[in-house]
Write a protein that holds these residues in place. Structure first.
Motif, PDB file in Angstrom:
ATOM      1  N   MET A  64       0.818  -1.217   0.000  1.00 58.96           N
ATOM      2  CA  MET A  64       0.000   0.000   0.000  1.00 58.96           C
ATOM      3  C   MET A  64       0.855   1.272   0.000  1.00 58.96           C
ATOM      4  O   MET A  64       0.611   2.182  -0.778  1.00 58.96           O
ATOM      5  N   GLU A  65       1.828   1.319   0.872  1.00 62.45           N
ATOM      6  CA  GLU A  65       2.649   2.517   0.982  1.00 62.45           C
ATOM      7  C   GLU A  65       3.454   2.761  -0.297  1.00 62.45           C
ATOM      8  O   GLU A  65       3.551   3.891  -0.778  1.00 62.45           O
ATOM      9  N   GLN A  66       4.022   1.706  -0.867  1.00 61.97           N
ATOM     10  CA  GLN A  66       4.785   1.850  -2.114  1.00 61.97           C
ATOM     11  C   GLN A  66       3.889   2.320  -3.256  1.00 61.97           C
ATOM     12  O   GLN A  66       4.285   3.161  -4.065  1.00 61.97           O
ATOM     13  N   ALA A  67       2.669   1.782  -3.337  1.00 64.35           N
ATOM     14  CA  ALA A  67       1.734   2.190  -4.389  1.00 64.35           C
ATOM     15  C   ALA A  67       1.363   3.661  -4.242  1.00 64.35           C
ATOM     16  O   ALA A  67       1.278   4.396  -5.230  1.00 64.35           O
ATOM     17  N   HIS A  68       1.159   4.103  -3.015  1.00 64.44           N
ATOM     18  CA  HIS A  68       0.815   5.505  -2.759  1.00 64.44           C
ATOM     19  C   HIS A  68       1.951   6.422  -3.220  1.00 64.44           C
ATOM     20  O   HIS A  68       1.717   7.410  -3.927  1.00 64.44           O
TER      21      HIS A  68
END
Length: 113
Positions: A64-68
């Motif tokens: 999630m954090e990488q995609a954001h």
């Protein structure tokens, strides 16, 4: 006791227009369509020259954090270009995990709007 009213991103004008990157919706404003990028949702106020661009990603919950970060960086140049042209622009990537978990960015968007 004083009222503490929160001010949302949509406060201050009443001419907001919404477009989505879907065939059955209206097309994005020309200033967005001239670029190679197409955010999933664009909320635009012609009178205040503001853009709120929403980009949806469906990553694995563990990413999630990488995609954001990826989506925020992807639209950084468009945001800067709009600001240099006199607009106020904000990119708000949101993530909904493949198993349906809404990322904190989705709640952040809703609370700011």
């Amino acid at each position: 006791m004083a009222s503490t009213q929160r001010k949302g991103l949509l406060d201050g004008c009443d001419d907001w227009e919404v477009s989505a990157d879907l065939s059955e919706w209206d097309k994005h404003p020309d200033v967005i369509r001239r670029t190679t990028l197409g955010p999933d949702i664009v909320i635009h106020s012609p009178s205040s020259q503001q853009f709120i661009m929403v980009e949806l990603t469906v990553p694995y919950e563990s990413r999630m954090e990488q995609a954001h970060t990826y989506k925020k960086e992807k639209y950084l140049d468009l945001t800067k270009e709009l600001e240099e042209s006199g607009y106020r622009a904000k990119i708000m990537p949101i993530e909904i995990g493949t198993k349906g978990l809404a990322g904190s960015s989705a709640y952040d968007l809703l609370s700011k709007v």
